[in-house]
Design an enzyme around this catalytic site. Structure first.
Site, PDB file in Angstrom:
ATOM      1  CG  ASP A   6      34.933  33.014  33.616  1.00 14.85           C
ATOM      2  OD1 ASP A   6      36.182  32.964  33.738  1.00 14.85           O
ATOM      3  OD2 ASP A   6      34.220  32.006  33.573  1.00 14.85           O
ATOM      4  N   GLY A   7      36.712  34.622  31.467  1.00 16.45           N
ATOM      5  CA  GLY A   7      37.140  34.360  30.089  1.00 16.45           C
ATOM      6  C   GLY A   7      38.422  35.049  29.663  1.00 16.45           C
ATOM      7  CD1 TRP A  24      39.492  38.459  24.266  1.00 16.99           C
ATOM      8  CD2 TRP A  24      41.621  38.622  24.949  1.00 16.99           C
ATOM      9  NE1 TRP A  24      40.057  39.539  23.619  1.00 16.99           N
ATOM     10  CE2 TRP A  24      41.364  39.661  24.019  1.00 16.99           C
ATOM     11  CE3 TRP A  24      42.900  38.522  25.507  1.00 16.99           C
ATOM     12  CZ2 TRP A  24      42.337  40.593  23.653  1.00 16.99           C
ATOM     13  CZ3 TRP A  24      43.868  39.451  25.137  1.00 16.99           C
ATOM     14  CH2 TRP A  24      43.576  40.469  24.220  1.00 16.99           C
ATOM     15  CB  SER A  66      36.912  33.062  43.438  1.00 19.01           C
ATOM     16  OG  SER A  66      37.737  32.008  42.969  1.00 19.01           O
ATOM     17  CG  ASN A  77      40.083  32.636  41.024  1.00 22.10           C
ATOM     18  OD1 ASN A  77      39.463  33.705  40.950  1.00 22.10           O
ATOM     19  ND2 ASN A  77      39.735  31.586  40.283  1.00 22.10           N
ATOM     20  NE  ARG A 112      31.902  27.224  36.295  1.00 16.27           N
ATOM     21  CZ  ARG A 112      32.221  26.603  35.159  1.00 16.27           C
ATOM     22  NH1 ARG A 112      31.414  25.731  34.620  1.00 16.27           N
ATOM     23  NH2 ARG A 112      33.385  26.841  34.568  1.00 16.27           N
TER      24      ARG A 112
HETATM   25  C1  IPE Z   1      35.003  33.104  38.685  1.00 11.85           C
HETATM   26  O1  IPE Z   1      35.687  32.687  37.556  1.00 11.85           O
HETATM   27  C2  IPE Z   1      35.904  33.959  39.530  1.00 11.85           C
HETATM   28  C3  IPE Z   1      36.227  35.264  38.960  1.00 11.85           C
HETATM   29  C4  IPE Z   1      35.744  35.762  37.858  1.00 11.85           C
HETATM   30  C5  IPE Z   1      37.162  36.047  39.744  1.00 11.85           C
HETATM   31  P1  IPE Z   1      36.441  31.286  37.520  1.00 11.85           P
HETATM   32  O2  IPE Z   1      37.044  31.156  36.162  1.00 11.85           O
HETATM   33  O3  IPE Z   1      37.367  31.170  38.662  1.00 11.85           O
HETATM   34  O4  IPE Z   1      35.246  30.272  37.730  1.00 11.85           O
HETATM   35  P2  IPE Z   1      35.109  28.735  37.333  1.00 11.85           P
HETATM   36  O5  IPE Z   1      36.344  28.062  37.804  1.00 11.85           O
HETATM   37  O6  IPE Z   1      34.984  28.676  35.841  1.00 11.85           O
HETATM   38  O7  IPE Z   1      33.860  28.287  38.008  1.00 11.85           O
HETATM   39  C1  IPE Z   2      38.608  35.521  34.829  1.00 10.82           C
HETATM   40  O1  IPE Z   2      39.177  34.923  33.716  1.00 10.82           O
HETATM   41  C2  IPE Z   2      39.634  36.191  35.712  1.00 10.82           C
HETATM   42  C3  IPE Z   2      39.873  35.533  36.999  1.00 10.82           C
HETATM   43  C4  IPE Z   2      39.233  34.500  37.447  1.00 10.82           C
HETATM   44  C5  IPE Z   2      40.929  36.083  37.820  1.00 10.82           C
HETATM   45  P1  IPE Z   2      39.779  33.478  33.780  1.00 10.82           P
HETATM   46  O2  IPE Z   2      41.227  33.575  34.170  1.00 10.82           O
HETATM   47  O3  IPE Z   2      38.964  32.594  34.631  1.00 10.82           O
HETATM   48  O4  IPE Z   2      39.693  33.035  32.255  1.00 10.82           O
HETATM   49  P2  IPE Z   2      39.253  31.609  31.711  1.00 10.82           P
HETATM   50  O5  IPE Z   2      37.939  31.291  32.339  1.00 10.82           O
HETATM   51  O6  IPE Z   2      40.329  30.644  32.110  1.00 10.82           O
HETATM   52  O7  IPE Z   2      39.157  31.787  30.244  1.00 10.82           O
HETATM   53 MG    MG Z   3      37.375  31.412  34.273  1.00 12.59          MG
END
Ligand code: IPE
Ligand code: IPE
Ligand code: MG
Length: 249
Positions: free
Chosen positions: A29-30, A34, A74, A77, A203
């Site tokens: 995540d992130g 980033w 997910s 997503n 979480r």
């Molecule tokens: C969890 O990250 C899903 C993946 C890393 C693929 P999200 O960014 O979708 O989760 P939430 O929305 O912060 O719970």
């Molecule tokens: C995780 O990074 C990758 C996926 C869920 C596909 P995010 O896209 O959720 O990045 P943040 O949480 O918005 O920073």
């Molecule tokens: Mg995220």
């Protein structure tokens, strides 16, 4: 090969090889944050995230981790802007094509879990090709959760079991934890010992709800694209300091 690289390739001396997690699961995540921090569009974070994943896979293989499962997309997503979803799907497909030969050569056995039938056809084809090409590999078991949801996984298992009962092939009394596990996508791997989540969120976001029952959880503030061998080392070190009691004393 430089001395520095060869040192990084070996398991760090302060880790106990005998007590490494057999299976590491990662909520990557992130990426978006980033990118934002660098003044870049979110998609650049996803690109860098794939590089970080490749590095971690190599590292796990080098250090003797038997299984790595990563959360790539997910079931929730899909709710992101269409152009981000489209970008991710084509990124997965392109990288899979690009990295397949390296995975074959490095002994990686790749697998995908989730509702794969809902993915774009061309991505499904690439997934099938990579699974077939690596099926006899004996190295790390690398599982990518794509259009994966822990609840969805449990529901599909319940439905499959119900069908067996309806057809008279299974008695309700035969449904126990072992049987239920055999209907999950992860029937053939042990449960994760260590669950890592990057970017500081506390979480689970619907990841491996059944399988993480006794996983040790490690959360780092580092955004996924910055997660490197040093970070993974810290996570493994923290894991080895834990006392896993499994409900006992
Ligand atoms: C969890 O990250 C899903 C993946 C890393 C693929 P999200 O960014 O979708 O989760 P939430 O929305 O912060 O719970
Ligand atoms: C995780 O990074 C990758 C996926 C869920 C596909 P995010 O896209 O959720 O990045 P943040 O949480 O918005 O920073
Ligand atoms: Mg995220």
């Amino acid at each position: 090969m430089s001395a520095k690289l060869s040192v990084l390739q070996q398991l760090p001396a302060d880790l106990d090889r005998e007590r490494l997690p057999k299976h590491v699961a990662v909520i990557m995540d992130g990426n978006g944050r980033w990118a934002k921090r660098q003044g870049l569009p979110r998609i650049m974070g996803h690109r860098r995230g794939v590089s970080a994943l490749k590095d971690l896979l190599r590292c796990c293989n080098d250090w003797g981790i038997q299984a790595l499962t990563t959360y790539a997309f997910s079931t929730e997503n899909w709710g992101r802007p269409l152009e981000e979803v489209d970008f991710l799907m084509s990124l997965f497909e392109g990288k899979l094509r690009q990295e397949l030969q390296d995975m074959v050569d490095e002994g990686v056995k790749i697998k995908f879990i989730g509702n794969l039938a809902a993915l774009p056809q061309s991505l499904q084809a690439e997934i099938e090709r990579s699974v077939a090409a690596t099926q006899d590999n004996q190295g790390i078991r690398f599982t990518v959760a794509t259009n994966y949801g822990g609840r969805q996984e449990i529901v599909q298992a319940a439905r499959a079991i119900a069908l067996q009962v309806q057809e008279g092939k299974l008695q309700p009394e035969e449904i126990d934890e072992a049987l239920f596990k055999s209907y999950l996508y992860t029937a053939d791997v042990c449960d994760p010992d260590l669950l890592i989540r990057t970017s500081g969120e506390m979480r689970i976001s619907n990841f491996m709800l059944w399988q993480i029952a006794y996983a040790e959880i490690y959360i780092t503030d580092t955004f996924w694209p910055d997660f490197d061998r040093a970070e993974f080392h810290r996570a493994l070190y923290a894991y080895q300091q834990r006392s896993r009691r499994f409900g006992k004393v």
